[in-house]
Design a protein around this motif. Sequence first.
Motif, PDB file in Angstrom:
ATOM      1  N   ASP A 165       0.852  -1.188   0.000  1.00 18.32           N
ATOM      2  CA  ASP A 165       0.000   0.000   0.000  1.00 18.32           C
ATOM      3  C   ASP A 165       0.889   1.241   0.000  1.00 18.32           C
ATOM      4  O   ASP A 165       1.683   1.453   0.925  1.00 18.32           O
ATOM      5  N   PHE A 166       0.735   2.038  -1.049  1.00 18.21           N
ATOM      6  CA  PHE A 166       1.562   3.237  -1.214  1.00 18.21           C
ATOM      7  C   PHE A 166       0.953   4.421  -0.465  1.00 18.21           C
ATOM      8  O   PHE A 166      -0.121   4.331   0.136  1.00 18.21           O
ATOM      9  N   VAL A 167       1.634   5.536  -0.547  1.00 20.59           N
ATOM     10  CA  VAL A 167       1.135   6.782   0.045  1.00 20.59           C
ATOM     11  C   VAL A 167       1.420   7.874  -0.999  1.00 20.59           C
ATOM     12  O   VAL A 167       2.317   8.679  -0.863  1.00 20.59           O
ATOM     13  N   HIS A 211      -3.112  14.019   1.069  1.00 21.72           N
ATOM     14  CA  HIS A 211      -3.343  13.095   2.188  1.00 21.72           C
ATOM     15  C   HIS A 211      -2.198  13.198   3.191  1.00 21.72           C
ATOM     16  O   HIS A 211      -2.436  13.228   4.410  1.00 21.72           O
ATOM     17  N   ILE A 256      -2.637  13.846   7.136  1.00 21.05           N
ATOM     18  CA  ILE A 256      -2.476  12.696   8.036  1.00 21.05           C
ATOM     19  C   ILE A 256      -1.251  12.845   8.917  1.00 21.05           C
ATOM     20  O   ILE A 256      -1.228  12.344  10.046  1.00 21.05           O
ATOM     21  N   GLU A 271      -9.858   4.257   4.569  1.00 27.32           N
ATOM     22  CA  GLU A 271      -8.986   4.949   3.610  1.00 27.32           C
ATOM     23  C   GLU A 271      -9.428   4.557   2.204  1.00 27.32           C
ATOM     24  O   GLU A 271      -9.411   3.367   1.850  1.00 27.32           O
ATOM     25  N   ASP A 291      -8.433   0.651   3.022  1.00 27.95           N
ATOM     26  CA  ASP A 291      -7.369   0.282   3.962  1.00 27.95           C
ATOM     27  C   ASP A 291      -7.833   0.710   5.362  1.00 27.95           C
ATOM     28  O   ASP A 291      -7.485   1.783   5.847  1.00 27.95           O
ATOM     29  N   ARG A 297      -6.288   4.366  14.063  1.00 28.70           N
ATOM     30  CA  ARG A 297      -5.265   5.419  14.115  1.00 28.70           C
ATOM     31  C   ARG A 297      -4.507   5.462  15.432  1.00 28.70           C
ATOM     32  O   ARG A 297      -3.335   5.852  15.449  1.00 28.70           O
ATOM     33  N   GLN A 331      -1.987   2.660  15.262  1.00 29.31           N
ATOM     34  CA  GLN A 331      -0.984   3.032  14.257  1.00 29.31           C
ATOM     35  C   GLN A 331      -0.005   4.073  14.802  1.00 29.31           C
ATOM     36  O   GLN A 331       1.206   3.975  14.599  1.00 29.31           O
ATOM     37  N   LYS A 357      -3.361  -1.597  10.963  1.00 31.92           N
ATOM     38  CA  LYS A 357      -3.890  -1.787   9.613  1.00 31.92           C
ATOM     39  C   LYS A 357      -4.262  -3.234   9.293  1.00 31.92           C
ATOM     40  O   LYS A 357      -5.105  -3.463   8.427  1.00 31.92           O
ATOM     41  N   GLY A 380      -2.569   4.314  -2.148  1.00 40.85           N
ATOM     42  CA  GLY A 380      -2.535   5.251  -1.025  1.00 40.85           C
ATOM     43  C   GLY A 380      -3.839   6.034  -1.025  1.00 40.85           C
ATOM     44  O   GLY A 380      -4.571   6.086  -2.033  1.00 40.85           O
ATOM     45  N   THR A 381      -4.122   6.623   0.106  1.00 39.00           N
ATOM     46  CA  THR A 381      -5.402   7.286   0.330  1.00 39.00           C
ATOM     47  C   THR A 381      -5.502   8.563  -0.492  1.00 39.00           C
ATOM     48  O   THR A 381      -4.572   9.375  -0.500  1.00 39.00           O
TER      49      THR A 381
END
Length: 321
Positions: free
Chosen positions: A73-75, A80, A84, A130, A165, A169, A172, A186, A259-260
């Motif tokens: 999972d990228f960002v 975002h 975040i 996400e 996703d 939080r 995390q 996650k 990613g989100t």
Amino acid sequence: MRIGRWNGPDGIGEGIILDDRVIAFPDGVTVADVLARGLDEALRLGRAVEAEQGVPRDAVELLAPLVPASIRDFVAFEEHVEGISASVDGASEVVPEWYQLPTFYFTNPHSVRASGEVVDVPETARLDFELELAVVIGAVPGSDGANLDVEAAASHIFGYTVMNDWSARDLQAREMKVRLGPAKGKDFATTLGPWIVTADEFADRLDGDGFLPLHAEVSINGERVGEDRISNMGWPFPELVAYAARNSVVRPGDVLGSGTVGNGGCLGELWGRSGELSPPPLEPGDEVRMVIEGVGEIVNTVGQRVPAPPIPAARKRPRNR
Ligand SMILES: NC(=O)N[C@@H](O)C(=O)O
């Protein structure tokens, strides 16, 4: 073509999904099989059965469209990251390293959920969603999927699916203070679905830089909380795939999340911007609905918080050598 899996009157089926019916691939061929054979063969098999009667759509329950080999999972959305980082780390910043290369983490292929499922969650006070678009990797004849350049990486994109996703939080934030993860914040659930739309369907939607300007939106209990365009990514998908394969390998069945998205693609971004928990964290019974233009819609209800067996804190031990 829409490819997926379902549970129906004859048990689990795998094949193509039309507006009114589902039709299994011939000879018991599975989604994993067509991913391993590549996009051209998948399209050929799908076309070979598409005139068949199949099973009415309303007689089946769709399953997640594949059992992923892995999930990266990228960002990839700058907006975002701006929001975040304030919510998880306490300071809103996009570090210079974000711009250098697309960054990802691995999450858990064993926790994949389908659209329509009730998703149980850990004990968390900050449950979030996400909204992401994901690509699914397929085989390319003559390629081992290793150390791909961008053009070769593009040819490995078999299709697209919507991804949620799910994120706790608070869990995390704790684990990332230890400079590792995310992991337990996650790995309890990732929704994929409702199907895989094959990449050929998007060839004429790519802009001049290779981005997909698809509209994406998410709502909670019928109220829209976020919307964005997938083309607001910092890198187009082939570059994400090339980075995943860098000094490594991508294989059929691998899933890569974008990613989100920005502009409310998760609650954490909104909390970071406003400094308030508004909209509030998800609670059991909340319905999360995500729609990406041309791909599909996934809907899940938040289930119960599931207590986990305790694990003691680290013991301070003598450092005997
Ligand atoms: N994948 C992704 O965008 N997620 C992270 O940035 C996050 O946990 O917000």
